[in-house]
Design an enzyme around this catalytic site. Structure first.
Site, short mmCIF file in Angstrom:
data_model
loop_
_atom_site.label_atom_id
_atom_site.label_comp_id
_atom_site.label_asym_id
_atom_site.label_seq_id
_atom_site.Cartn_x
_atom_site.Cartn_y
_atom_site.Cartn_z
N LEU A 56 0.82 -1.22 0.00
CA LEU A 56 0.00 0.00 0.00
C LEU A 56 0.85 1.27 0.00
O LEU A 56 1.90 1.33 0.63
CB LEU A 56 -0.93 0.00 1.22
CG LEU A 56 -1.89 -1.20 1.33
CD1 LEU A 56 -2.76 -1.06 2.58
CD2 LEU A 56 -2.75 -1.34 0.09
N HIS A 58 -3.39 4.30 -2.45
CA HIS A 58 -4.37 3.43 -1.78
C HIS A 58 -4.97 4.14 -0.55
O HIS A 58 -6.17 4.06 -0.31
CB HIS A 58 -3.69 2.14 -1.28
CG HIS A 58 -3.10 1.28 -2.37
ND1 HIS A 58 -1.75 1.06 -2.49
CD2 HIS A 58 -3.68 0.58 -3.37
CE1 HIS A 58 -1.52 0.25 -3.52
NE2 HIS A 58 -2.67 -0.05 -4.08
N GLY A 100 -9.10 3.85 -8.33
CA GLY A 100 -8.28 4.97 -8.80
C GLY A 100 -8.44 5.19 -10.29
O GLY A 100 -8.55 4.24 -11.07
N LYS A 102 -6.15 6.10 -12.01
CA LYS A 102 -4.88 5.68 -12.62
C LYS A 102 -5.10 4.46 -13.51
O LYS A 102 -4.51 4.33 -14.57
CB LYS A 102 -3.87 5.35 -11.53
CG LYS A 102 -2.64 4.70 -12.08
CD LYS A 102 -1.49 4.84 -11.15
CE LYS A 102 -0.29 4.16 -11.72
NZ LYS A 102 -0.51 2.70 -11.79
N ASP A 103 -5.97 3.54 -13.05
CA ASP A 103 -6.31 2.37 -13.87
C ASP A 103 -7.62 2.69 -14.58
O ASP A 103 -8.69 2.15 -14.25
CB ASP A 103 -6.43 1.14 -12.97
CG ASP A 103 -5.12 0.83 -12.29
OD1 ASP A 103 -4.29 0.15 -12.88
OD2 ASP A 103 -4.90 1.34 -11.16
N GLN A 134 -9.64 -0.10 -16.31
CA GLN A 134 -10.19 -0.97 -15.26
C GLN A 134 -11.44 -0.34 -14.65
O GLN A 134 -12.49 -0.98 -14.51
CB GLN A 134 -9.11 -1.20 -14.20
CG GLN A 134 -9.60 -1.76 -12.89
CD GLN A 134 -8.46 -2.05 -11.93
OE1 GLN A 134 -7.65 -2.91 -12.18
NE2 GLN A 134 -8.40 -1.33 -10.82
N LEU A 176 1.98 7.28 -8.23
CA LEU A 176 2.34 6.24 -7.27
C LEU A 176 1.85 4.89 -7.77
O LEU A 176 0.76 4.77 -8.31
CB LEU A 176 1.73 6.55 -5.90
CG LEU A 176 2.29 7.78 -5.19
CD1 LEU A 176 1.55 8.01 -3.88
CD2 LEU A 176 3.78 7.63 -4.93
N SER A 177 2.69 3.88 -7.60
CA SER A 177 2.34 2.51 -7.99
C SER A 177 3.17 1.56 -7.15
O SER A 177 4.34 1.85 -6.86
CB SER A 177 2.65 2.30 -9.48
OG SER A 177 2.69 0.92 -9.77
P1 AMP Z 1 -3.60 -2.03 -6.96
O1 AMP Z 1 -3.22 -2.42 -5.56
O2 AMP Z 1 -2.45 -1.50 -7.77
O3 AMP Z 1 -4.40 -3.09 -7.67
O4 AMP Z 1 -4.57 -0.78 -6.84
C1 AMP Z 1 -5.71 -0.80 -6.02
C2 AMP Z 1 -6.52 0.44 -6.26
O5 AMP Z 1 -5.73 1.59 -5.98
C3 AMP Z 1 -6.99 0.58 -7.72
O6 AMP Z 1 -8.30 1.11 -7.72
C4 AMP Z 1 -6.01 1.58 -8.29
O7 AMP Z 1 -6.52 2.32 -9.37
C5 AMP Z 1 -5.77 2.48 -7.08
N1 AMP Z 1 -4.51 3.18 -7.23
C6 AMP Z 1 -3.28 2.66 -7.42
N2 AMP Z 1 -2.36 3.63 -7.55
C7 AMP Z 1 -3.02 4.80 -7.47
C8 AMP Z 1 -2.64 6.17 -7.54
N3 AMP Z 1 -1.38 6.55 -7.73
N4 AMP Z 1 -3.60 7.11 -7.40
C9 AMP Z 1 -4.88 6.75 -7.20
N5 AMP Z 1 -5.33 5.49 -7.12
C10 AMP Z 1 -4.40 4.52 -7.25
#
Ligand code: AMP
Length: 275
Positions: A30, A34, A144, A146-147, A150, A181-182
């Site tokens: 996280l 997140h 997010g 960002k995706d 999705q 952020l990723s």
């Molecule tokens: P993930 O753990 O990468 O599968 O992401 C889980 C959730 O967090 C998804 O809805 C993503 O779009 C969101 N998310 C990941 N990175 C970001 C970010 N930098 N800004 C906003 N939401 C994010």
């Protein structure tokens, strides 16, 4: 905060929550992106459920499923401090049996861009989100921007399957240098990270061009590609689409998404700008 790993334990914990439920599905490791979703869920609901599950069905052969970053101890602490009520961390066996009924992403929206480069990825993503929405029976679920693709597909699934959960899109959270952020950013070496900054720079260039009155999407894409080519070894795509993920020739204000996917070293990064 209750931490549950089995379906039965989760269902029991869920039964005890009265009032509205905000749900944030994640794959863990996280970060502030997140956390932003969790905080928004907390503000807008009586209770918050977070899931951490690295979903195998959305990874293709040869992708980073095995080495996907894991930070279990820190993740639990972040959720606890953020006031999460239930943290759901199931195993793959708990979530899947062998020969399952599948959900298939729509032919166009699900198979362009990331769906084209990662065929089957969105089928697996929708499958797990459907399971999690049904299990949590959430009122609101936070995703997010960002995706972007999705988010769009999940909204369509909720609409097509008449699910009760309201999907809440949340803004992209960036590091101070502009990189979105990723969890995968930790794969980047120092030099790769510097090179990766050409992705937000290209998006910023697009934004400046639009502010200056440019509407032709080819001109904008070409300028973005010039910036990316200097630092990124492998551009997957630079695309400008409307909110239905159809290619457009002219920018439509309030209905456009500009998307980039590129490999920096071995790490595939995505980013986008909602116009
Ligand atoms: P993930 O753990 O990468 O599968 O992401 C889980 C959730 O967090 C998804 O809805 C993503 O779009 C969101 N998310 C990941 N990175 C970001 C970010 N930098 N800004 C906003 N939401 C994010």
């Amino acid at each position: 905060m209750l931490i549950t790993k089995t379906i039965d334990d989760f269902k029991n914990a869920r039964k005890d929550l009265n009032g509205t439920i905000g749900f944030v599905p994640t794959m863990g490791a996280l970060h502030k992106g997140h956390l932003n979703l969790i905080q928004r869920a907390k503000e807008e609901n009586d209770h918050v459920i977070v899931s951490i599950f690295v979903n195998p069905t959305q990874f293709l052969e040869g992708e980073d499923l095995e080495k996907y970053p894991k930070k279990e101890v820190a993740d639990k602490e972040i959720c606890k401090l953020a006031g999460v009520d239930i943290l759901f961390m199931p195993t793959s066996d708990a979530m899947y049996e062998g020969d399952e009924l599948k959900i298939i992403a729509p032919k166009i929206r699900g198979y362009v861009l990331d769906g084209h480069n990662r065929p089957g990825h969105f089928d697996g993503m929708l499958q797990i989100v459907m399971k999690l929405l049904n299990l949590t029976n959430a009122d609101m679920a936070y995703f997010g921007k960002k995706d972007a693709q999705q988010l769009s597909l999940i909204s369509q699934m909720v609409k097509n399957y008449f699910l009760k959960t309201v999907i809440v899109p949340c803004d992209i959270v960036r590091d101070i240098d502009g990189l979105a952020l990723s969890s995968r950013n930790i794969y980047l070496t120092k030099e790769e990270r510097t090179n990766a900054l050409s992705i937000p720079s290209a998006l910023q260039k697009a934004s400046q061009m639009i502010i200056a009155g440019e509407r032709n999407t080819e001109n904008i894409k070409n300028s973005m590609i010039d910036i990316l080519n200097k630092n990124v070894n492998n551009i997957d795509y630079v695309e400008i689409v409307n909110r239905d993920f159809k290619n457009i020739n002219e920018i439509e204000i309030k209905n456009t998404i500009i998307l980039v996917a590129a490999k920096v070293g071995q790490t595939r990064l995505i980013d986008n700008l909602w116009v």
